[in-house]
Motif scaffolding. Structure first.
Motif, short mmCIF file in Angstrom:
data_model
loop_
_atom_site.label_atom_id
_atom_site.label_comp_id
_atom_site.label_asym_id
_atom_site.label_seq_id
_atom_site.Cartn_x
_atom_site.Cartn_y
_atom_site.Cartn_z
N PRO A 33 0.81 -1.22 0.00
CA PRO A 33 0.00 0.00 0.00
C PRO A 33 0.84 1.27 0.00
CG PRO A 33 -0.23 -1.18 2.07
CD PRO A 33 0.46 -2.11 1.14
N LEU A 59 -3.42 -1.99 -11.31
CA LEU A 59 -4.30 -1.73 -10.18
C LEU A 59 -4.96 -3.01 -9.68
CD1 LEU A 59 -6.05 1.56 -11.41
CD2 LEU A 59 -4.38 1.36 -9.57
N ASN A 63 -4.16 -4.93 -6.14
CA ASN A 63 -5.27 -5.20 -5.22
C ASN A 63 -5.37 -6.68 -4.89
OD1 ASN A 63 -7.60 -3.63 -3.97
ND2 ASN A 63 -8.69 -5.36 -4.86
N VAL A 67 -5.30 -8.28 -1.13
CA VAL A 67 -6.42 -9.06 -0.59
C VAL A 67 -6.04 -10.52 -0.36
CG1 VAL A 67 -8.12 -7.58 -1.71
CG2 VAL A 67 -7.46 -9.72 -2.81
N PHE A 131 -12.82 -5.54 -5.69
CA PHE A 131 -12.76 -4.30 -4.91
C PHE A 131 -13.86 -4.24 -3.85
CE2 PHE A 131 -11.10 -3.36 -9.18
CZ PHE A 131 -9.82 -2.91 -8.86
N ASP A 232 -5.72 -7.45 5.13
CA ASP A 232 -6.22 -6.64 4.02
C ASP A 232 -6.85 -5.35 4.54
OD1 ASP A 232 -7.05 -6.08 1.23
OD2 ASP A 232 -9.04 -6.35 2.07
N SER A 235 -4.05 -2.99 5.07
CA SER A 235 -3.65 -2.41 3.78
C SER A 235 -4.59 -1.29 3.36
CB SER A 235 -3.63 -3.50 2.69
OG SER A 235 -2.73 -4.51 3.00
N PHE A 236 -5.89 -1.55 3.48
CA PHE A 236 -6.90 -0.57 3.10
C PHE A 236 -6.72 0.73 3.88
CE2 PHE A 236 -10.92 1.59 3.63
CZ PHE A 236 -11.56 1.49 2.40
#
Length: 274
Positions: A33, A59, A63, A67, A131, A232, A235-236
């Motif tokens: 990230p 992208l 992602n 995840v 997403f 995850d 990361s977000f």
């Protein structure tokens, strides 16, 4: 003497995925990230070619890496009921997004400014579940972490609350990057209130599908025993917290810090990963 059990192909895949994620936790949850923040902001400011910074396949690939802890934690829990439920959830995700783009309901009239991979009917990303699912699943896991397996209403309400909080973090940063936007921008960093009313509707349906699809006791046991299951979400919060900070979106930053603090102070978080 009995012969030793032979691992099935599925068991071998699960074991390999778990090992790879476990051995690369910091890289996946923090390094990826951070690199993403630098690249996306550099692309937005014209410091690197947009074709690189906003490359749809890059992208999606990034992602998918971020995840991977969620996938590794969830895969052993996927039985026939869960597979059918997640398939129904994917169809719902595409359907509600197509409705939103074509009719303006339930999120308001919006459009994508960046192609996030191949586009379904040229309108919405084909990889949309990649997403959307993490927002829903991370919210569900966080609710289980703090509530255990209570009655449906309490679990549902907290999951929906976290979903809304994550979207309050995501949308302002995505708008600032030009990922998507509204024909009539709203007062919350360009996001209109109707968007969040729409999330109340679509999130409620999605959570209902999810709650019917999974064995909550088994998920909670996996969450308590799997140190990376919520990586995850880390990361977000790192990615969108820093992007919002760069653009001066301080309410989303505060929400990201609040959720990060919740994770850091929970019994689940293992400081050894740092």
């Amino acid at each position: 003497m009995s012969e030793p059990a032979v691992a099935t192909p599925r068991a071998r895949v699960e074991s390999t995925l778990e090992r790879v994620v476990e051995e690369n936790r910091f890289t996946i949850a923090v390094t990826f990230p951070l690199v993403g923040v630098a690249l996306l902001i550099a692309g937005r400011e014209g410091l690197v070619p947009a074709a690189l910074a906003m490359n749809p396949y890059l992208l999606i690939g990034a992602n998918l890496v971020m995840v991977s802890p969620l996938v590794a934690g969830l895969t052993p829990l996927i039985d026939r009921r869960a597979a059918l439920g997640l398939s129904a959830l994917a169809l719902f995700t595409w359907g509600i997004e197509l409705a939103g783009v074509l009719t303006g309901l339930p999120y308001g009239e919006f459009s994508y400014g960046v192609e996030l991979g191949p586009m379904l009917f040229g309108l919405v990303p084909l990889g949309l579940p990649v997403f959307y699912f993490p927002i829903l699943l991370n919210s569900y896991l966080l609710a289980l972490l703090f509530l255990g397996t209570p009655s449906f209403p309490r679990r549902f309400a907290l999951t929906l609350g976290v979903v809304l909080a994550l979207d309050l973090i995501l949308d302002p940063g995505a708008v600032a990057l030009g990922f998507w936007g509204w024909a009539s921008p709203g007062g919350y960093y360009g996001v209109p209130a109707i968007n969040y009313l729409g999330w109340l509707l679509s999130g409620s349906v999605a959570i209902a599908i999810l709650q019917r699809s999974l064995d909550h006791g088994a998920v909670l046991a996996q969450l308590e025993g799997c140190g990376f299951f919520l990586d995850d979400l880390v990361s977000f919060l790192v990615l969108w917290g820093l992007i919002n900070a760069y653009f001066g979106n301080w309410v989303p930053v505060a929400l990201a810090l609040g959720l990060a603090g919740t994770l850091l102070t929970s019994d689940w978080f293992d400081f050894d990963v740092l």
